[in-house]
Every structure is written in structure tokens, then in C-alpha cells.
Design an enzyme around this catalytic site. Structure first.
Site, PDB file in Angstrom:
ATOM      1  N   GLY A 153       0.838  -1.195   0.000  1.00 17.95           N
ATOM      2  CA  GLY A 153       0.000   0.000   0.000  1.00 17.95           C
ATOM      3  C   GLY A 153       0.877   1.251   0.000  1.00 17.95           C
ATOM      4  O   GLY A 153       0.570   2.245  -0.661  1.00 17.95           O
ATOM      5  N   THR A 154       1.962   1.181   0.734  1.00 16.18           N
ATOM      6  CA  THR A 154       2.897   2.307   0.791  1.00 16.18           C
ATOM      7  C   THR A 154       3.399   2.658  -0.609  1.00 16.18           C
ATOM      8  O   THR A 154       3.443   3.836  -0.990  1.00 16.18           O
ATOM      9  CB  THR A 154       4.092   1.946   1.703  1.00 16.18           C
ATOM     10  OG1 THR A 154       3.605   1.691   3.018  1.00 16.18           O
ATOM     11  CG2 THR A 154       5.127   3.052   1.735  1.00 16.18           C
ATOM     12  N   ASN A 207      -6.636   4.882   9.863  1.00 21.14           N
ATOM     13  CA  ASN A 207      -6.139   3.637  10.431  1.00 21.14           C
ATOM     14  C   ASN A 207      -6.170   3.632  11.959  1.00 21.14           C
ATOM     15  O   ASN A 207      -6.233   2.573  12.569  1.00 21.14           O
ATOM     16  CB  ASN A 207      -4.716   3.342   9.931  1.00 21.14           C
ATOM     17  CG  ASN A 207      -3.820   4.553   9.959  1.00 21.14           C
ATOM     18  OD1 ASN A 207      -4.097   5.547   9.281  1.00 21.14           O
ATOM     19  ND2 ASN A 207      -2.767   4.509  10.738  1.00 21.14           N
ATOM     20  N   THR A 260       9.259  -7.247 -13.086  1.00 19.24           N
ATOM     21  CA  THR A 260       8.618  -8.530 -13.357  1.00 19.24           C
ATOM     22  C   THR A 260       7.526  -8.797 -12.326  1.00 19.24           C
ATOM     23  O   THR A 260       7.740  -8.612 -11.132  1.00 19.24           O
ATOM     24  CB  THR A 260       9.667  -9.666 -13.329  1.00 19.24           C
ATOM     25  OG1 THR A 260      10.662  -9.361 -14.313  1.00 19.24           O
ATOM     26  CG2 THR A 260       9.034 -11.013 -13.629  1.00 19.24           C
ATOM     27  N   HIS A 302      -2.544  -7.318   2.494  1.00 21.90           N
ATOM     28  CA  HIS A 302      -2.513  -7.971   3.817  1.00 21.90           C
ATOM     29  C   HIS A 302      -3.563  -7.422   4.765  1.00 21.90           C
ATOM     30  O   HIS A 302      -3.810  -7.985   5.827  1.00 21.90           O
ATOM     31  CB  HIS A 302      -1.114  -7.896   4.436  1.00 21.90           C
ATOM     32  CG  HIS A 302      -0.658  -6.546   4.887  1.00 21.90           C
ATOM     33  ND1 HIS A 302      -0.601  -6.197   6.209  1.00 21.90           N
ATOM     34  CD2 HIS A 302      -0.228  -5.462   4.203  1.00 21.90           C
ATOM     35  CE1 HIS A 302      -0.131  -4.956   6.325  1.00 21.90           C
ATOM     36  NE2 HIS A 302       0.096  -4.489   5.121  1.00 21.90           N
ATOM     37  N   CYS A 341       3.502   5.789  13.413  1.00 25.09           N
ATOM     38  CA  CYS A 341       4.822   6.404  13.537  1.00 25.09           C
ATOM     39  C   CYS A 341       5.286   6.460  14.979  1.00 25.09           C
ATOM     40  O   CYS A 341       6.458   6.620  15.242  1.00 25.09           O
ATOM     41  CB  CYS A 341       4.834   7.794  12.920  1.00 25.09           C
ATOM     42  SG  CYS A 341       3.590   8.857  13.594  1.00 25.09           S
TER      43      CYS A 341
HETATM   44  N1  PLP Z   1      -2.300   3.610   4.339  1.00 24.32           N
HETATM   45  C1  PLP Z   1      -2.980   3.265   5.436  1.00 24.32           C
HETATM   46  C2  PLP Z   1      -4.216   4.039   5.805  1.00 24.32           C
HETATM   47  C3  PLP Z   1      -2.575   2.188   6.227  1.00 24.32           C
HETATM   48  O1  PLP Z   1      -3.268   1.848   7.320  1.00 24.32           O
HETATM   49  C4  PLP Z   1      -1.399   1.474   5.842  1.00 24.32           C
HETATM   50  C5  PLP Z   1      -0.876   0.358   6.669  1.00 24.32           C
HETATM   51  O2  PLP Z   1      -0.987   0.374   7.886  1.00 24.32           O
HETATM   52  C6  PLP Z   1      -0.725   1.861   4.665  1.00 24.32           C
HETATM   53  C7  PLP Z   1      -1.205   2.931   3.952  1.00 24.32           C
HETATM   54  C8  PLP Z   1       0.500   1.133   4.202  1.00 24.32           C
HETATM   55  O3  PLP Z   1       0.187  -0.137   3.668  1.00 24.32           O
HETATM   56  P1  PLP Z   1       1.323  -1.258   3.545  1.00 24.32           P
HETATM   57  O4  PLP Z   1       1.482  -1.883   4.885  1.00 24.32           O
HETATM   58  O5  PLP Z   1       0.814  -2.246   2.535  1.00 24.32           O
HETATM   59  O6  PLP Z   1       2.556  -0.594   3.053  1.00 24.32           O
END
Ligand code: PLP
Length: 372
Positions: A68-69, A140, A226, A190, A313
Site C-alpha cells: 500500500g505504501t 487507520n 517482473t 494484507h 509512527c
Molecule cells: N495507508 C494506510 C491508511 C494504512 O493503514 C497502511 C498500513 O498500515 C498503509 C497505507 C501502508 O500499507 P502497507 O502496509 O501495505 O505498506
């Protein structure tokens, strides 16, 4: 036996995802033109089509990423660099994946205000064009669901491309990318029972993020490299099951969450509840003022309850969460925060287990006090 109550951080891989992942673990390069490559390509195409159908997107709009990051980085930086403008509109409650990416662009940043319930409450900054506007769908930490449809409509009316971080939402609430009207959307496998280290970026054909990574041109050049066919198949399997369960799980988890909240409020004095509606059904974020969040987490862990302070954080750093501070919570109260996030395997027994140990845990953490 421990009780896992940190589903917002990650969740166990679903068996259907494990099965799909194992079945395709030996797939070769889907970019190759010979038979084994074509076979891998066909699995990848099926996964892409399934995911697109479940999220209201076209297959070509689905871009596989490593997290997601990564999806947040590719979208925010890529849309910013595609624009001649130097302004970004965001919120003060974004996950670091967006917050730090915005900061790294060097753009002029304007923040949409957040009210005491943790919801974005005024969208008027969006009436002036920007290179990109970015807002998370659900937070989150608190689980607060943000007005992302209004956000996307208002920014689009001003000609501003929009990114929505839907990492906490995909697999938990219905998502229709086209109906939402955003330019890009990030998800993470995940969080809905897919593999860790696998994410999704939905990206419209236009305006498209310019490439941040450079390479062989896979995934429309937005995410070259890939492709991981086994993970793509596992994401599709996990998402199919997660989406089929959304309604029943939302009702079940909300009932368990409400019972947990009421049980805590009747057993423990001086509790501040941060999760306010509209919110994700499995989220309960609260503070026990006078206790240190990290002490609470450690003491809970000793009793077999796995929860988190909620703040990506500040975990392990003993610092108040920026998300809670942005919602006007005092530093003192914010430091006593704990987040319980319920999921698939959470039952009444889990709730009873937490209610059984929490009063003593809070009393001991309060007696230990704050770390200065
Ligand atoms: N954005 C939000 C709102 C999240 O809660 C998270 C993960 O905690 C992320 C982005 C990052 O996702 P990833 O763990 O797949 O990098």
C-alpha cells in the site's frame, strides 16, 4: 492462547489466498512470449479482471504494487510530477505513506481541517486548483470514515486530480472506483487477508501518474518490474472472499465492537473514546488518561491480548499520535491510547477475554504513570 485484536495493522492470510498463492508459486515471467510465460500471463489476467470487477474498475486500471505504501507513493508523487502546479491539498490525519510522500515532494501543502470526531469537516480548500489532492477513505487509528466522494467531486470540479488511500477500506466496505470519481486509489492485500508485501494501485487512464520508478514498462510504465503472479492470484482470491463477507462481517463486528466499548465504559473510569461514527465496524480506539499507551500494550500482551497504540509512527516511541492531536485530543490523553481492531476470527470469547483483563491492566499502567 493469544487474542489478536490488531486487524487494522495486518490480518492472517485467508486459506483461499494461501491456496492460490501455493498453486501459482512456480509461475514464470508473465511477460515472456513462450508457452510458460503465456500460462503465467493468463493467471495474471484472470486475477486482474477479478480484482477490477470487485472494485468497480477496468482491468487496465489495476496496477500491482509491492505494498500500500508503494501505491501511495507512486500515485501522489506521480500525479504531482504530472502537473505544472506546486500545491498539494491533503489532511493532517494521513498515514505516513501519504504524509511523508507529500512532504518529500517539496510542494506547498494545504490541510483540510478535521473536527473533534476525527472527520474532515470543511472541503472549501478544494475549490482552488492544486497538482493533486489526497485524502484517506478511513483512518487507520480511529477508523473514522472520511467524506471521500464529496472530496473527489469537489476537487474534480476545480480540475484537481485526486488520490484516495483506501488501504483500511478495501475488503471492509464496498468500493466502486468509478462511482467514487477519484483519479487513483491505493489498497494493500494484507489488510484483507492477502499476502503481505502486495498492494494495488487503481489508476485511471487519464490523468495518469508519471512514472516514479523506471524500467521495463510493465503495468503501463507506472510500476515496472517482473510481476508476482502468485501474489496477484492470492490477492484476487482474498478479495473475492472478503467482498462476499462485507455485509455479514460488518454487522457482526460492529455488534462485538459495541459490546467491547460498553463493557470497557462500565468497568473502567475516565475513558476517552476516539472512534466516532461514521467509522469502520471493527475499530475501537480509546484512551485511558494517566496510563502510557506502550505500557498498556505490553501489559495486555502479557495477558495474551495483542493490540496496538494505533499510531504507525509513534509505536515504541512513547509519543502522542498526530492523528489524535489533529482532532484536538490533549497530549496527556493521546498518550494513553489503545486501538482494538476486530476481524474475521474475533468472537464473543475474544471480547470476554479483553474485558476480563483490561481493568487490572489499566490500573497497573495508571499506577506506573507517565514516562515524564
Ligand atoms: N495507508 C494506510 C491508511 C494504512 O493503514 C497502511 C498500513 O498500515 C498503509 C497505507 C501502508 O500499507 P502497507 O502496509 O501495505 O505498506
Amino acid at each position: 492462547m493469544s487474542h489478536f485484536l490488531d486487524h487494522a495493522a495486518t490480518m492472517p492470510m485467508r486459506q483461499v489466498a494461501v491456496d492460490a498463492w501455493v498453486e501459482h508459486a512456480q509461475a514464470l515471467n508473465p511477460g515472456s512470449q513462450y508457452r510458460s510465460g503465456r500460462a503465467a500471463r493468463s493467471v495474471l489476467d484472470d486475477a486482474r479482471e477479478t480484482i477490477a470487477g470487485l472494485l468497480g474498475a477496468e482491468p487496465v486500471e489495476v496496477i500491482f504494487t509491492a505494498s500500500g505504501t508503494e501505491a501511495d507513493n507512486l500515485a501522489v508523487t506521480g500525479l504531482y510530477e504530472a502537473s505544472p502546479l506546486t500545491r498539494i491539498i491533503t489532511t493532517p490525519i494521513e498515514h505516513p505513506a501519504v504524509l511523508e510522500t507529500v512532504r518529500a515532494t517539496g510542494a506547498q501543502v494545504d490541510h483540510l481541517p478535521v473536527d473533534a470526531t476525527g472527520h474532515v469537516c470543511d472541503l472549501s480548500l478544494l475549490d482552488t486548483p492544486a497538482a493533486v489532492a489526497t485524502c484517506m477513505w478511513a483512518n487507520n487509528e480511529t477508523g473514522a470514515i472520511q467524506p471521500v466522494a464529496e472530496f473527489a467531486a469537489r476537487a474534480t470540479a476545480a480540475g484537481t486530480p485526486t488520490h484516495v488511500d483506501a488501504v483500511q477500506v478495501v475488503g471492509r466496505l464496498p468500493v466502486d472506483f468509478h462511482a467514487l470519481g477519484a483519479t487513483t486509489l491505493a489498497a494493500s492485500a494484507h489488510k484483507f487477508g492477502g499476502p503481505r508485501g502486495a498492494g494495488l494501485l487503481l489508476a485511471r487512464r487519464s490523468p495518469a501518474p508519471v512514472p516514479v520508478l523506471h524500467g521495463g514498462g510493465q503495468e503501463r510504465g507506472i510500476r515496472p518490474g517482473t510481476l508476482d503472479v502468485a501474489s496477484a492470484a492470492a490477492i484476487a482470491a482474498a478479495l473475492t472472499e472478503a467482498v462476499a463477507e462485507i455485509d455479514s462481517e460488518a454487522a457482526r463486528l460492529a455488534a462485538l465492537r459495541d459490546r467491547l466499548r460498553e463493557g470497557i465504559l462500565t468497568r473502567i473510569d475516565d475513558v476517552v473514546v476516539h472512534t466516532a461514527e461514521p467509522a469502520l465496524p471493527g475499530h475501537l480506539h480509546l484512551s485511558f488518561p494517566g496510563a502510557e499507551g506502550d505500557s498498556l500494550i505490553m501489559l495486555l500482551d502479557q495477558q495474551g491480548v495483542e493490540a496496538s497504540t494505533g499510531s504507525a509512527c509513534s509505536s515504541g516511541v512513547n509519543r502522542a499520535s498526530d492523528v489524535l492531536l489533529a482532532a484536538g485530543v490533549s497530549d496527556h490523553d493521546a498518550r494513553g491510547a489503545v486501538r482494538f481492531t476486530l476481524g474475521r476470527e474475533t468472537t464473543d470469547d475474544t471480547v470476554d477475554a479483553v474485558l476480563g483483563v483490561l481493568p487490572d491492566v489499566v490500573a497497573r499502567a495508571r499506577a506506573a504513570g507517565m514516562a515524564g
